[in-house]
Design an enzyme around this catalytic site. Structure first.
Site, PDB file in Angstrom:
ATOM      1  N   HIS A 219       0.803  -1.237   0.000  1.00 33.18           N
ATOM      2  CA  HIS A 219       0.000   0.000   0.000  1.00 33.18           C
ATOM      3  C   HIS A 219       0.830   1.278   0.000  1.00 33.18           C
ATOM      4  CE1 HIS A 219       0.967   0.025   4.298  1.00 33.18           C
ATOM      5  NE2 HIS A 219       0.633   1.300   4.301  1.00 33.18           N
TER       6      HIS A 219
HETATM    7  C1  UD1 Z   1      -1.903   6.176   5.179  1.00 33.48           C
HETATM    8  C2  UD1 Z   1      -0.590   6.686   5.764  1.00 33.48           C
HETATM    9  C3  UD1 Z   1       0.434   5.559   5.743  1.00 33.48           C
HETATM   10  C4  UD1 Z   1      -0.116   4.334   6.433  1.00 33.48           C
HETATM   11  C5  UD1 Z   1      -1.452   3.933   5.835  1.00 33.48           C
HETATM   12  C6  UD1 Z   1      -2.059   2.804   6.620  1.00 33.48           C
HETATM   13  C7  UD1 Z   1      -0.165   9.078   5.342  1.00 33.48           C
HETATM   14  C8  UD1 Z   1       0.657  10.047   4.592  1.00 33.48           C
HETATM   15  N1  UD1 Z   1      -0.043   7.795   4.986  1.00 33.48           N
HETATM   16  O1  UD1 Z   1      -1.656   5.852   3.821  1.00 33.48           O
HETATM   17  O2  UD1 Z   1       1.589   5.986   6.441  1.00 33.48           O
HETATM   18  O3  UD1 Z   1       0.802   3.280   6.290  1.00 33.48           O
HETATM   19  O4  UD1 Z   1      -2.349   5.056   5.892  1.00 33.48           O
HETATM   20  O5  UD1 Z   1      -2.974   2.087   5.890  1.00 33.48           O
HETATM   21  O6  UD1 Z   1      -0.874   9.467   6.237  1.00 33.48           O
HETATM   22  N2  UD1 Z   1      -8.885   5.434   0.506  1.00 33.48           N
HETATM   23  C9  UD1 Z   1     -10.103   4.789   0.400  1.00 33.48           C
HETATM   24  N3  UD1 Z   1     -10.808   4.576   1.528  1.00 33.48           N
HETATM   25  C10 UD1 Z   1     -10.398   4.972   2.762  1.00 33.48           C
HETATM   26  C11 UD1 Z   1      -9.165   5.630   2.860  1.00 33.48           C
HETATM   27  C12 UD1 Z   1      -8.432   5.851   1.725  1.00 33.48           C
HETATM   28  O7  UD1 Z   1     -10.530   4.418  -0.688  1.00 33.48           O
HETATM   29  O8  UD1 Z   1     -11.109   4.724   3.769  1.00 33.48           O
HETATM   30  C13 UD1 Z   1      -8.098   5.642  -0.738  1.00 33.48           C
HETATM   31  C14 UD1 Z   1      -8.290   7.032  -1.338  1.00 33.48           C
HETATM   32  O9  UD1 Z   1      -8.236   6.899  -2.723  1.00 33.48           O
HETATM   33  C15 UD1 Z   1      -7.071   7.770  -0.869  1.00 33.48           C
HETATM   34  C16 UD1 Z   1      -6.010   6.664  -0.824  1.00 33.48           C
HETATM   35  O10 UD1 Z   1      -6.709   5.494  -0.416  1.00 33.48           O
HETATM   36  O11 UD1 Z   1      -6.708   8.818  -1.712  1.00 33.48           O
HETATM   37  C17 UD1 Z   1      -4.887   6.955   0.144  1.00 33.48           C
HETATM   38  O12 UD1 Z   1      -5.387   7.190   1.443  1.00 33.48           O
HETATM   39  P1  UD1 Z   1      -4.558   8.079   2.495  1.00 33.48           P
HETATM   40  O13 UD1 Z   1      -5.261   8.078   3.788  1.00 33.48           O
HETATM   41  O14 UD1 Z   1      -4.198   9.394   1.903  1.00 33.48           O
HETATM   42  O15 UD1 Z   1      -3.174   7.330   2.630  1.00 33.48           O
HETATM   43  P2  UD1 Z   1      -2.839   5.775   2.787  1.00 33.48           P
HETATM   44  O16 UD1 Z   1      -2.234   5.307   1.511  1.00 33.48           O
HETATM   45  O17 UD1 Z   1      -4.009   5.046   3.332  1.00 33.48           O
HETATM   46  N1  UDP Z   2      -4.274  -5.092   8.660  1.00 34.17           N
HETATM   47  C1  UDP Z   2      -5.603  -5.550   8.757  1.00 34.17           C
HETATM   48  N2  UDP Z   2      -6.240  -5.904   7.608  1.00 34.17           N
HETATM   49  C2  UDP Z   2      -5.657  -5.848   6.379  1.00 34.17           C
HETATM   50  C3  UDP Z   2      -4.308  -5.381   6.300  1.00 34.17           C
HETATM   51  C4  UDP Z   2      -3.665  -5.000   7.468  1.00 34.17           C
HETATM   52  O1  UDP Z   2      -6.156  -5.634   9.849  1.00 34.17           O
HETATM   53  O2  UDP Z   2      -6.301  -6.180   5.393  1.00 34.17           O
HETATM   54  C5  UDP Z   2      -3.595  -4.678   9.889  1.00 34.17           C
HETATM   55  C6  UDP Z   2      -2.302  -5.399  10.174  1.00 34.17           C
HETATM   56  O3  UDP Z   2      -2.545  -6.601  10.862  1.00 34.17           O
HETATM   57  C7  UDP Z   2      -1.539  -4.386  11.004  1.00 34.17           C
HETATM   58  C8  UDP Z   2      -2.016  -3.055  10.461  1.00 34.17           C
HETATM   59  O4  UDP Z   2      -3.218  -3.329   9.731  1.00 34.17           O
HETATM   60  O5  UDP Z   2      -1.911  -4.460  12.369  1.00 34.17           O
HETATM   61  C9  UDP Z   2      -0.989  -2.470   9.522  1.00 34.17           C
HETATM   62  O6  UDP Z   2      -1.541  -1.355   8.893  1.00 34.17           O
HETATM   63  P1  UDP Z   2      -1.074  -0.856   7.462  1.00 34.17           P
HETATM   64  O7  UDP Z   2      -0.352  -1.937   6.750  1.00 34.17           O
HETATM   65  O8  UDP Z   2      -2.272  -0.268   6.819  1.00 34.17           O
HETATM   66  O9  UDP Z   2      -0.131   0.380   7.814  1.00 34.17           O
HETATM   67  P2  UDP Z   2       1.380   0.528   8.308  1.00 34.17           P
HETATM   68  O10 UDP Z   2       1.589  -0.367   9.479  1.00 34.17           O
HETATM   69  O11 UDP Z   2       2.262   0.226   7.163  1.00 34.17           O
HETATM   70  O12 UDP Z   2       1.460   1.973   8.647  1.00 34.17           O
END
Ligand code: UD1
Ligand code: UDP
Length: 383
Positions: A219
């Protein structure tokens, strides 16, 4: 009574907050009044609500509903909404987690209002400032009053940045306190580890057998927003699935779903779609995820949290990055940085799948980090 704002927004923060919430509820209910503030950065049911339901986290007291958007817009919206909210709630302390835009904005809003910030997962560094998370975590650390590092490496990073281990109370932003206290994610791994068995039928429905499948997640923007890296990683995964005839389960973040639709080469996308061993599924709940982690043969990811959970559940892990904050895993030989490099991914997979038992030392504390943190907050931020 301390009013503590538990400030969350993205999936991993909701998961981490469960540990603090549980500690407050079980042990510190008389000293701490918890106010949960959800920024709304993550809003899909499978990225948010599912964790509240499953991990018994109280419903957020406030949701800022900021949603998705470019960094400046998202961070700015949280900043201004949180400022207004903190004025109304008047908390004694704001707790933020990790390194997302929600973390940074929560910390900045609080510090400008002279509210002490507690940063959980302080000190983690990739030494790559192109990552938005690196900017978020460095900035957050430097506006925090109590900094809780989950690892020795994180604690040392703080020392190198000039934080002193000698400071004495009273602590404040110019006299912060740093700790090496273990990881609240490990608290969760122990607490929820056995409950994952309750998800009966989940593996069967996916048609997978214990220890005989690959679990993968992807992701990070560096992989999803770079066409070449995205294609290389999926091409390598496709090669592994086809040549080794091993199922691969991939609960996919919506960001990656969008990236695939936009940028994955059509022939590769078709190949993956037609291969029934390649199981791309929607994001799963926490108990489903830890069941997958515990029963997988090998894990591949660019997630920070999943790298650590691989360790908690004694699985080897290939990391689709060329650096990691969780450096002790790489030094231990049970995580390998394979970047978005086809050869490294294939070689890494073959090496790990054939290798024998490994040691998974207790790098992340004793499972009581959340209680320790709550206790320190009470002791050090008395009013
Ligand atoms: C964010 C964090 C990242 C973290 C991740 C956990 C930042 C800069 N990044 O990344 O560090 O590892 O969360 O998962 O804060 N979207 C949906 N539904 C949702 C949320 C997001 O469809 O409920 C889609 C949207 O298209 C959005 C994209 O995901 O633009 C990215 O979401 P965003 O919250 O900006 O960053 P993450 O990639 O989720
Ligand atoms: N996780 C979850 N469901 C999923 C993918 C991840 O519950 O489909 C959980 C995972 O077990 C861990 C956390 O989400 O506890 C990690 O989050 P993510 O990978 O989104 O973000 P990061 O840790 O890289 O910031």
């Amino acid at each position: 009574m301390i009013t503590l704002v538990n400030f969350i927004g993205a999936r991993p923060q909701i998961i981490k907050a469960a540990a603090i919430s549980r500690a407050v509820h079980n042990r510190f209910g008389r000293q701490i009044q918890e106010v949960i503030v959800h920024t709304g950065q993550h809003y899909d049911k499978q990225l948010s609500q599912v964790f509240f339901d499953e991990m018994q986290i109280p419903k957020p007291d406030f949701n800022l509903h900021v949603g998705s958007g470019p960094h400046g817009k998202q961070t700015g919206k949280i900043l201004s909404k949180a400022e207004k909210l903190f004025k109304d709630v008047n908390p004694e302390v704001v707790v933020v987690y990790g390194d997302t835009n929600s973390t940074l904005a929560g910390a900045l809003s609080a510090v400008k209002m002279h509210i002490p910030v507690v940063h959980i997962e302080a000190g983690m560094r990739s030494f790559n400032k192109n990552m938005p998370e690196e900017i978020n975590r460095i900035t957050t650390d430097h506006v925090s009053t109590l900094l809780f590092s989950p690892t020795n490496a994180g604690f040392k990073n703080l020392l190198h940045e000039g934080f002193s281990p000698e400071n004495i109370p009273p602590y404040h932003i110019d006299n912060p306190k740093i700790y090496h206290c273990g990881d609240i994610m490990y608290d969760n791994a122990l607490f929820f580890g056995n409950m994952a068995g309750k998800k009966k039928g989940f593996l069967e429905r996916l048609g997978i057998i214990k220890n005989k499948f690959v679990l993968a997640t992807l992701h990070r923007d560096l992989n999803t927003d770079n066409r070449e890296r995205l294609n290389t990683i999926f091409s390598a995964l496709s090669e592994i699935v086809s040549s080794e005839k091993i199922p691969l389960v991939m609960p996919l973040h919506p960001r990656t779903v969008k990236a695939i639709k936009k940028d994955l080469e059509k022939s590769l996308a078709k190949k993956i779609e037609r291969n029934s061993l390649f199981r791309i599924i929607p994001p799963v709940s926490f108990l489903e995820m830890i069941l997958l982690e515990k029963t997988s043969g090998i894990i591949m990811t660019d997630s920070g949290g999943v790298q650590k959970e691989a360790h908690f559940y004694h699985k080897k892990c290939l990391v689709f990055r060329d650096e990691t904050e969780w450096i002790e895993l790489v030094k231990n030989g049970t995580a390998m940085l394979v970047d978005a490099d086809r050869d490294k991914i294939l070689k890494g997979f073959r090496t790990y799948i054939k290798s024998g038992e490994a040691k998974f030392p207790a790098f992340y504390g004793d499972g009581h980090a959340a209680e320790f943190i709550c206790n320190e907050v009470i002791e050090n931020l008395k009013y």
